[in-house]
Design a protein around this motif. Structure first.
Motif, PDB file in Angstrom:
ATOM      1  N   VAL A   1       0.825  -1.057  -0.032  1.00 23.34           N
ATOM      2  CA  VAL A   1       0.059   0.120  -0.020  1.00 23.34           C
ATOM      3  C   VAL A   1       0.759   1.451  -0.165  1.00 23.34           C
ATOM      4  O   VAL A   1       1.799   1.350   0.769  1.00 23.34           O
ATOM      5  CB  VAL A   1      -0.858   0.169   1.124  1.00 23.34           C
ATOM      6  N   GLY A   2       0.621   2.091  -1.021  1.00 18.02           N
ATOM      7  CA  GLY A   2       1.231   3.452  -0.749  1.00 18.02           C
ATOM      8  C   GLY A   2       0.457   4.255   0.052  1.00 18.02           C
ATOM      9  O   GLY A   2      -0.624   4.594  -0.053  1.00 18.02           O
ATOM     10  N   TYR A   3       1.199   4.945   1.230  1.00 20.74           N
ATOM     11  CA  TYR A   3       0.563   5.552   2.422  1.00 20.74           C
ATOM     12  C   TYR A   3       0.753   7.023   2.401  1.00 20.74           C
ATOM     13  O   TYR A   3       2.259   7.138   2.130  1.00 20.74           O
ATOM     14  CB  TYR A   3       0.835   4.726   3.611  1.00 20.74           C
ATOM     15  N   THR A   4       0.012   7.793   2.421  1.00 22.39           N
ATOM     16  CA  THR A   4       0.005   9.333   2.833  1.00 22.39           C
ATOM     17  C   THR A   4      -0.792   9.491   3.892  1.00 22.39           C
ATOM     18  O   THR A   4      -1.763   9.037   4.068  1.00 22.39           O
ATOM     19  CB  THR A   4      -0.089  10.122   1.674  1.00 22.39           C
ATOM     20  N   PRO A   5      -0.381  10.724   4.720  1.00 25.92           N
ATOM     21  CA  PRO A   5      -1.165  11.007   5.725  1.00 25.92           C
ATOM     22  C   PRO A   5      -2.448  12.026   5.305  1.00 25.92           C
ATOM     23  O   PRO A   5      -2.342  13.216   5.419  1.00 25.92           O
ATOM     24  CB  PRO A   5      -0.003  12.120   6.696  1.00 25.92           C
ATOM     25  N   SER A   6      -3.287  11.196   4.573  1.00 23.63           N
ATOM     26  CA  SER A   6      -4.534  12.039   4.108  1.00 23.63           C
ATOM     27  C   SER A   6      -5.969  11.145   4.444  1.00 23.63           C
ATOM     28  O   SER A   6      -5.417  10.010   4.619  1.00 23.63           O
ATOM     29  CB  SER A   6      -4.229  12.378   2.708  1.00 23.63           C
ATOM     30  N   SER A   7      -6.782  11.755   4.104  1.00 18.02           N
ATOM     31  CA  SER A   7      -8.212  10.625   4.129  1.00 18.02           C
ATOM     32  C   SER A   7      -7.858   9.724   3.085  1.00 18.02           C
ATOM     33  O   SER A   7      -8.303   8.403   3.059  1.00 18.02           O
ATOM     34  CB  SER A   7      -9.340  11.549   3.780  1.00 18.02           C
ATOM     35  N   GLN A   8      -7.422   9.859   1.913  1.00 18.58           N
ATOM     36  CA  GLN A   8      -7.158   8.907   0.593  1.00 18.58           C
ATOM     37  C   GLN A   8      -6.213   7.773   1.252  1.00 18.58           C
ATOM     38  O   GLN A   8      -6.258   6.659   0.954  1.00 18.58           O
ATOM     39  CB  GLN A   8      -6.512   9.588  -0.547  1.00 18.58           C
TER      40      GLN A   8
END
Length: 141
Positions: free
Chosen positions: A5-12
């Motif tokens: 999983v590509g994770y960013t600190p966002s709702s997406q």
């Protein structure tokens, strides 16, 4: 078998993480969380620290899933995700997409397009569903 999983600190990013955790639990596979971290955001993007990623994993209820963290090592996020997918022989890649207007949906964005077209495994693109955020549901893009 591994889910990346590509994770960013966002709702997406959280929607993608929750979906990846569900897939890993269902298929009894490992989970690799690919993220990038930097002190200053020269491109204006938000980036989590490892502590932020661990907090997100706790919120996503990863109990029973073996999780490995991979910090971004290449300048291009698309290239980084594709490299991680290749390195771990991923069976699924999960990415989050931001909501767009009807016209905006014609263009995926350079990084997302590169990942979707270049991945050697299926790519699940999820977006945060504001109406269902409280219920933990999301829509598939």
């Amino acid at each position: 078998m591994t889910v990346v999983v590509g994770y960013t600190p966002s709702s997406q990013g959280m929607a993608a993480l929750r979906s990846a955790v569900r897939s890993a639990k269902r298929d009894k596979t490992d989970l690799v969380v690919a993220y990038y971290e930097f002190c200053e955001a020269p491109d204006g993007l938000a980036a989590p620290s490892e502590e932020d990623v661990q907090t997100a994993l706790a919120e996503a209820d990863t109990e029973g899933v073996d999780v490995v963290l991979r910090r971004r090592s290449l300048p291009d996020i698309g290239e980084f995700l594709l490299t991680v997918v290749e390195d771990v022989s991923a069976t699924l890649l999960v990415i989050g997409l931001r909501r767009k207007s009807p016209i905006g949906k014609l263009n995926l964005g350079a990084a997302a397009r590169r990942v979707v077209l270049g991945a050697p495994c299926p790519v699940l693109a999820v977006k945060d569903d504001d109406r269902a955020a409280g219920a933990g549901r999301h829509a598939v893009a």
